[in-house]
Design a protein around this motif. Structure first.
Motif, PDB file in Angstrom:
ATOM      1  N   ALA A 167      -7.166   5.278   7.121  1.00 54.51           N
ATOM      2  CA  ALA A 167      -8.312   6.301   7.113  1.00 54.51           C
ATOM      3  C   ALA A 167      -7.848   7.637   7.463  1.00 54.51           C
ATOM      4  CB  ALA A 167      -9.536   6.092   8.248  1.00 54.51           C
ATOM      5  N   TYR A 168      -7.097   7.721   8.388  1.00 54.79           N
ATOM      6  CA  TYR A 168      -6.315   9.117   8.768  1.00 54.79           C
ATOM      7  C   TYR A 168      -5.417   9.650   7.767  1.00 54.79           C
ATOM      8  CZ  TYR A 168      -8.501   7.953  13.115  1.00 54.79           C
ATOM      9  OH  TYR A 168      -9.739   7.451  14.232  1.00 54.79           O
ATOM     10  N   GLN A 169      -4.559   8.459   7.164  1.00 52.94           N
ATOM     11  CA  GLN A 169      -3.660   9.065   6.172  1.00 52.94           C
ATOM     12  C   GLN A 169      -4.387   9.329   4.955  1.00 52.94           C
ATOM     13  OE1 GLN A 169      -1.262   5.768   5.049  1.00 52.94           O
ATOM     14  NE2 GLN A 169      -0.887   6.362   2.969  1.00 52.94           N
ATOM     15  N   LYS A 170      -5.394   8.680   4.636  1.00 52.31           N
ATOM     16  CA  LYS A 170      -6.328   9.010   3.547  1.00 52.31           C
ATOM     17  C   LYS A 170      -7.148  10.785   3.599  1.00 52.31           C
ATOM     18  CE  LYS A 170     -10.324   7.401   0.547  1.00 52.31           C
ATOM     19  NZ  LYS A 170     -11.313   6.549   0.254  1.00 52.31           N
ATOM     20  N   ALA A 171      -7.351  10.891   4.942  1.00 54.17           N
ATOM     21  CA  ALA A 171      -8.032  12.182   5.232  1.00 54.17           C
ATOM     22  C   ALA A 171      -6.932  13.418   5.334  1.00 54.17           C
ATOM     23  CB  ALA A 171      -8.472  12.139   6.905  1.00 54.17           C
ATOM     24  N   GLY A 172      -5.493  13.037   5.290  1.00 60.30           N
ATOM     25  CA  GLY A 172      -4.466  14.194   5.142  1.00 60.30           C
ATOM     26  C   GLY A 172      -3.498  14.208   6.370  1.00 60.30           C
ATOM     27  N   ALA A 173      -3.623  13.186   7.188  1.00 59.07           N
ATOM     28  CA  ALA A 173      -2.636  13.328   8.431  1.00 59.07           C
ATOM     29  C   ALA A 173      -1.306  13.140   7.852  1.00 59.07           C
ATOM     30  CB  ALA A 173      -2.947  12.096   9.165  1.00 59.07           C
ATOM     31  N   ASP A 174      -0.420  13.783   8.626  1.00 60.45           N
ATOM     32  CA  ASP A 174       1.171  13.589   8.346  1.00 60.45           C
ATOM     33  C   ASP A 174       1.923  12.546   9.278  1.00 60.45           C
ATOM     34  OD1 ASP A 174       1.721  16.455   6.735  1.00 60.45           O
ATOM     35  OD2 ASP A 174       0.219  16.884   8.355  1.00 60.45           O
ATOM     36  N   GLY A 175       1.393  12.086  10.348  1.00 57.21           N
ATOM     37  CA  GLY A 175       1.895  11.233  10.957  1.00 57.21           C
ATOM     38  C   GLY A 175       0.856  10.351  11.816  1.00 57.21           C
ATOM     39  N   VAL A 176       1.253   9.205  12.458  1.00 59.51           N
ATOM     40  CA  VAL A 176       0.162   8.693  13.226  1.00 59.51           C
ATOM     41  C   VAL A 176       0.748   8.201  14.725  1.00 59.51           C
ATOM     42  CG1 VAL A 176      -1.387   7.602  11.312  1.00 59.51           C
ATOM     43  CG2 VAL A 176       0.823   6.306  12.187  1.00 59.51           C
ATOM     44  N   ASP A 193       2.669  -1.589   7.926  1.00 57.91           N
ATOM     45  CA  ASP A 193       1.173  -1.372   7.221  1.00 57.91           C
ATOM     46  C   ASP A 193       1.006   0.302   6.915  1.00 57.91           C
ATOM     47  OD1 ASP A 193      -0.215  -3.866   6.734  1.00 57.91           O
ATOM     48  OD2 ASP A 193      -0.373  -4.195   8.829  1.00 57.91           O
ATOM     49  N   GLY A 194       1.652   1.034   7.508  1.00 56.98           N
ATOM     50  CA  GLY A 194       1.290   2.336   7.551  1.00 56.98           C
ATOM     51  C   GLY A 194       2.382   3.080   6.522  1.00 56.98           C
ATOM     52  N   LYS A 195       2.009   4.244   5.822  1.00 63.65           N
ATOM     53  CA  LYS A 195       3.047   4.741   4.990  1.00 63.65           C
ATOM     54  C   LYS A 195       3.281   6.307   5.621  1.00 63.65           C
ATOM     55  CE  LYS A 195       1.090   3.149   0.472  1.00 63.65           C
ATOM     56  NZ  LYS A 195       0.499   3.593  -0.789  1.00 63.65           N
ATOM     57  N   LEU A 196       2.748   6.574   6.975  1.00 60.66           N
ATOM     58  CA  LEU A 196       3.081   7.567   7.640  1.00 60.66           C
ATOM     59  C   LEU A 196       4.154   7.470   8.541  1.00 60.66           C
ATOM     60  CD1 LEU A 196      -0.589   9.205   8.012  1.00 60.66           C
ATOM     61  CD2 LEU A 196       1.312   9.598   6.262  1.00 60.66           C
ATOM     62  N   PRO A 197       4.839   8.535   9.019  1.00 58.33           N
ATOM     63  CA  PRO A 197       5.872   8.261  10.299  1.00 58.33           C
ATOM     64  C   PRO A 197       4.898   7.836  11.589  1.00 58.33           C
ATOM     65  CG  PRO A 197       5.830  10.481   9.559  1.00 58.33           C
ATOM     66  CD  PRO A 197       5.079   9.793   8.588  1.00 58.33           C
ATOM     67  N   LEU A 198       5.458   6.631  12.120  1.00 60.98           N
ATOM     68  CA  LEU A 198       4.754   6.283  13.410  1.00 60.98           C
ATOM     69  C   LEU A 198       5.414   6.864  14.643  1.00 60.98           C
ATOM     70  CD1 LEU A 198       3.080   4.127  14.886  1.00 60.98           C
ATOM     71  CD2 LEU A 198       4.849   2.526  14.953  1.00 60.98           C
ATOM     72  N   ASN A 199       4.695   7.295  15.438  1.00 54.07           N
ATOM     73  CA  ASN A 199       5.016   7.935  16.795  1.00 54.07           C
ATOM     74  C   ASN A 199       4.466   6.930  17.923  1.00 54.07           C
ATOM     75  OD1 ASN A 199       4.080  11.002  18.324  1.00 54.07           O
ATOM     76  ND2 ASN A 199       5.483   9.621  19.132  1.00 54.07           N
TER      77      ASN A 199
END
Length: 249
Positions: A167-176, A193-199
């Protein structure tokens, strides 16, 4: 340093270790020690000014500290901005603009809140709306979307984390950012499962940096941990000093 260059630091093969700082002195020391980027610790910064963690410090006070930190170093600075210091979207966007004007290239924005000393998991939809509102106006700010699924002991933390990450990726986040995710199986699932860089957040149970890099973790934070250790050391030093006032060697 620009948003684009900061974003590239999250695409390296080796996990980016963020230097979490709380004032100008700690920022300079972290830069001199070789960190590629810094992140302010909201917890440490609040404690430094006499506040408890959990949005007790004002945005003006944060800006006072952040402006001086940014001016003191030549590496990128991201700010732990908790849940944006408001649930009003216009206020959140304006608060973030003030950080951008101060030279900040990234923020942490979270879906948890500290209520009466306890962290509570907030609504996924609210954080998604905040991210979308910020990105609709300020595209060049790295938003690291933090979910407090593990820190609040959600019964299905992994599944809930994956749902919120998407949901946060779809909203425009750059990382999680998923603090307290520690098990290898969970970490691999989050990366997969995520396409954004994981922190992730540094804990005694977390794997070493080589393993995290191999698993695809892109960023590691340590929050207020070094600050808290230093405070404890200072307490011990003062307790010794009052009984034997000599300068430590």
């Amino acid at each position: 340093m620009s948003y684009t260059k900061f974003k590239k630091l999250h695409q390296q093969d080796r996990t980016l270790i963020l230097g979490n700082v709380w004032d100008v002195q700690s920022a300079k020391i972290a830069e001199d020690s070789g960190f590629q980027a810094l992140g302010t610790s909201s917890h440490a910064m609040a404690n430094l000014l006499g506040y408890a963690d959990g949005e007790k410090i004002s945005v003006d006070e944060i800006l006072f500290m952040v402006e001086r930190i940014v001016k003191s170093v030549s590496i990128p600075v991201s700010v732990d901005f908790e849940s944006g210091y408001s649930d009003n979207l216009e206020e959140v966007v304006n608060n973030v603009k003030r950080l951008i004007d101060a030279g900040v290239v990234g923020i942490n924005l979270e879906d948890g809140k500290v209520i009466k000393g306890n962290r509570k998991l907030g609504k996924q939809e609210l954080l998604a709306e905040k991210i979308q509102a910020i990105k609709s106006i300020h595209k060049n700010i790295f938003i690291n979307a933090r979910t407090d699924t593990y820190t609040t002991g959600h019964p299905t933390a992994l599944d809930e984390s994956v749902k919120r990450m998407k949901a946060y990726q779809k909203a425009g986040a750059d990382g999680v950012f998923v603090p307290l995710a520690e098990k290898k199986s969970d970490i691999l699932a989050l990366v997969g499962d995520g396409k954004l860089p994981l922190n992730l957040f540094l804990t005694p149970k977390l794997a070493n940096i080589d393993d995290l890099s191999e698993w695809g973790v892109k960023r590691l934070s340590h929050g207020a941990k070094i600050y808290e250790w230093l405070v404890n050391q200072n307490k011990k030093t003062f307790e010794k000093f009052i009984n034997n006032p000599t300068l430590p060697k």
